[in-house]
Design an enzyme around this catalytic site. Sequence first.
Site, short mmCIF file in Angstrom:
data_model
loop_
_atom_site.label_atom_id
_atom_site.label_comp_id
_atom_site.label_asym_id
_atom_site.label_seq_id
_atom_site.Cartn_x
_atom_site.Cartn_y
_atom_site.Cartn_z
N TYR A 1 -1.31 0.39 121.67
CA TYR A 1 -2.69 0.84 121.81
C TYR A 1 -2.74 2.28 121.29
CZ TYR A 1 -7.30 1.61 123.85
OH TYR A 1 -8.65 1.88 124.02
N HIS A 32 -0.97 5.68 122.75
CA HIS A 32 -0.27 5.32 124.00
C HIS A 32 1.16 4.84 123.74
CE1 HIS A 32 -4.30 5.58 125.64
NE2 HIS A 32 -3.81 5.43 126.85
N ARG A 64 -7.79 14.29 137.01
CA ARG A 64 -8.27 15.38 136.16
C ARG A 64 -9.70 15.73 136.55
NH1 ARG A 64 -7.27 12.09 130.64
NH2 ARG A 64 -4.99 11.85 130.71
N ASP A 85 3.78 6.67 123.83
CA ASP A 85 4.74 7.45 124.62
C ASP A 85 4.47 7.40 126.11
OD1 ASP A 85 2.42 8.92 124.67
OD2 ASP A 85 3.37 10.84 124.17
N HIS A 86 3.55 6.55 126.55
CA HIS A 86 3.29 6.41 127.98
C HIS A 86 2.51 5.12 128.23
CE1 HIS A 86 -0.58 8.09 126.65
NE2 HIS A 86 -1.10 7.60 127.77
N ASP A 139 -0.96 8.11 134.25
CA ASP A 139 -0.19 7.88 133.03
C ASP A 139 1.29 7.95 133.42
OD1 ASP A 139 -2.52 7.72 131.61
OD2 ASP A 139 -2.36 9.72 130.72
N HIS A 166 -0.73 3.83 130.54
CA HIS A 166 -1.86 4.19 131.40
C HIS A 166 -2.18 3.00 132.29
CE1 HIS A 166 -5.98 5.61 132.43
NE2 HIS A 166 -6.23 4.31 132.42
N HIS A 224 -9.22 8.77 135.14
CA HIS A 224 -8.50 9.93 135.69
C HIS A 224 -9.44 10.84 136.47
CE1 HIS A 224 -4.56 9.47 133.71
NE2 HIS A 224 -5.23 8.96 132.68
#
Length: 260
Positions: A224, A227, A173, A229-230, A196, A232, A189
């Site tokens: 956490y 987080h 990013r 749904d993914h 992710d 990192h 990122h």
Amino acid sequence: MRAQIVKRAVVAFALAFPGAAIAVAVAAPAAHADGCYTWNRDLYRGLSGNDVRQLQIRVAGWAGRRDIVETDGRYGPKTAAAVKRFQSAYGLRADGIAGSQTYAKLYALQDDDCTPRHFSYPELDDGCGRGGWSGGPLPSATTKENALHTMWKLEALRRDLGDKPLPVTSGYRSTTCNRQVGGASNSQHRYGTAADLGSLESSLCDVARAARDHGFSGIYGPGYPDHDDHVHVDSRRENDDDGIPNTTSWSASDCGIGAG
């Protein structure tokens, strides 16, 4: 296209007939296995050079629990251990020496732009719509190199998960992009050192737990905040440019991974 076909044919032959692989490498070292990089000597502990560094980038994901492989061009014990794990994962003789069979497997995994087979630069540049590698705190070439390093770790993680698809939902990013998505001001990122991950066939907890063995010093997953749904993953311990201590930080309490 023709070069790619030739590459696959040579690699397939080399894997099927290990003894012949040596003959091919010795007889035509200048033919190049692909458009990225060709090793021209066996590598083992005590050697150094850019060829060692290129190997380290590709085996960085086989560092082992809470460890990393420094990409310093020196073939030390950590590199040898990572090579052994790579060899074992792909059914090769696990002696920690990088030779013809190890290179043949790397060539089979490696595309002409140096990325591993199952990941790509566009996939790692998707934070706000694939805007390129500029706009971050580092020169774009450095950010892109960091992303390559990240991809090879992801390739190792994918292998450990049974070669199941491992989609990247957010990669590099720019500073502007990171601000738009509400990322932390010192987010990994922004350096190309993070990804992710979603999961199509493995549970997110399986991804988080496996990531501990593949060179990731930052892991945050289910349990956490924000987080669930993914997962990192990042390489913060190797990042000397972010202004924070080079430490390991893992937290995914729903997966049995504690903070620290």
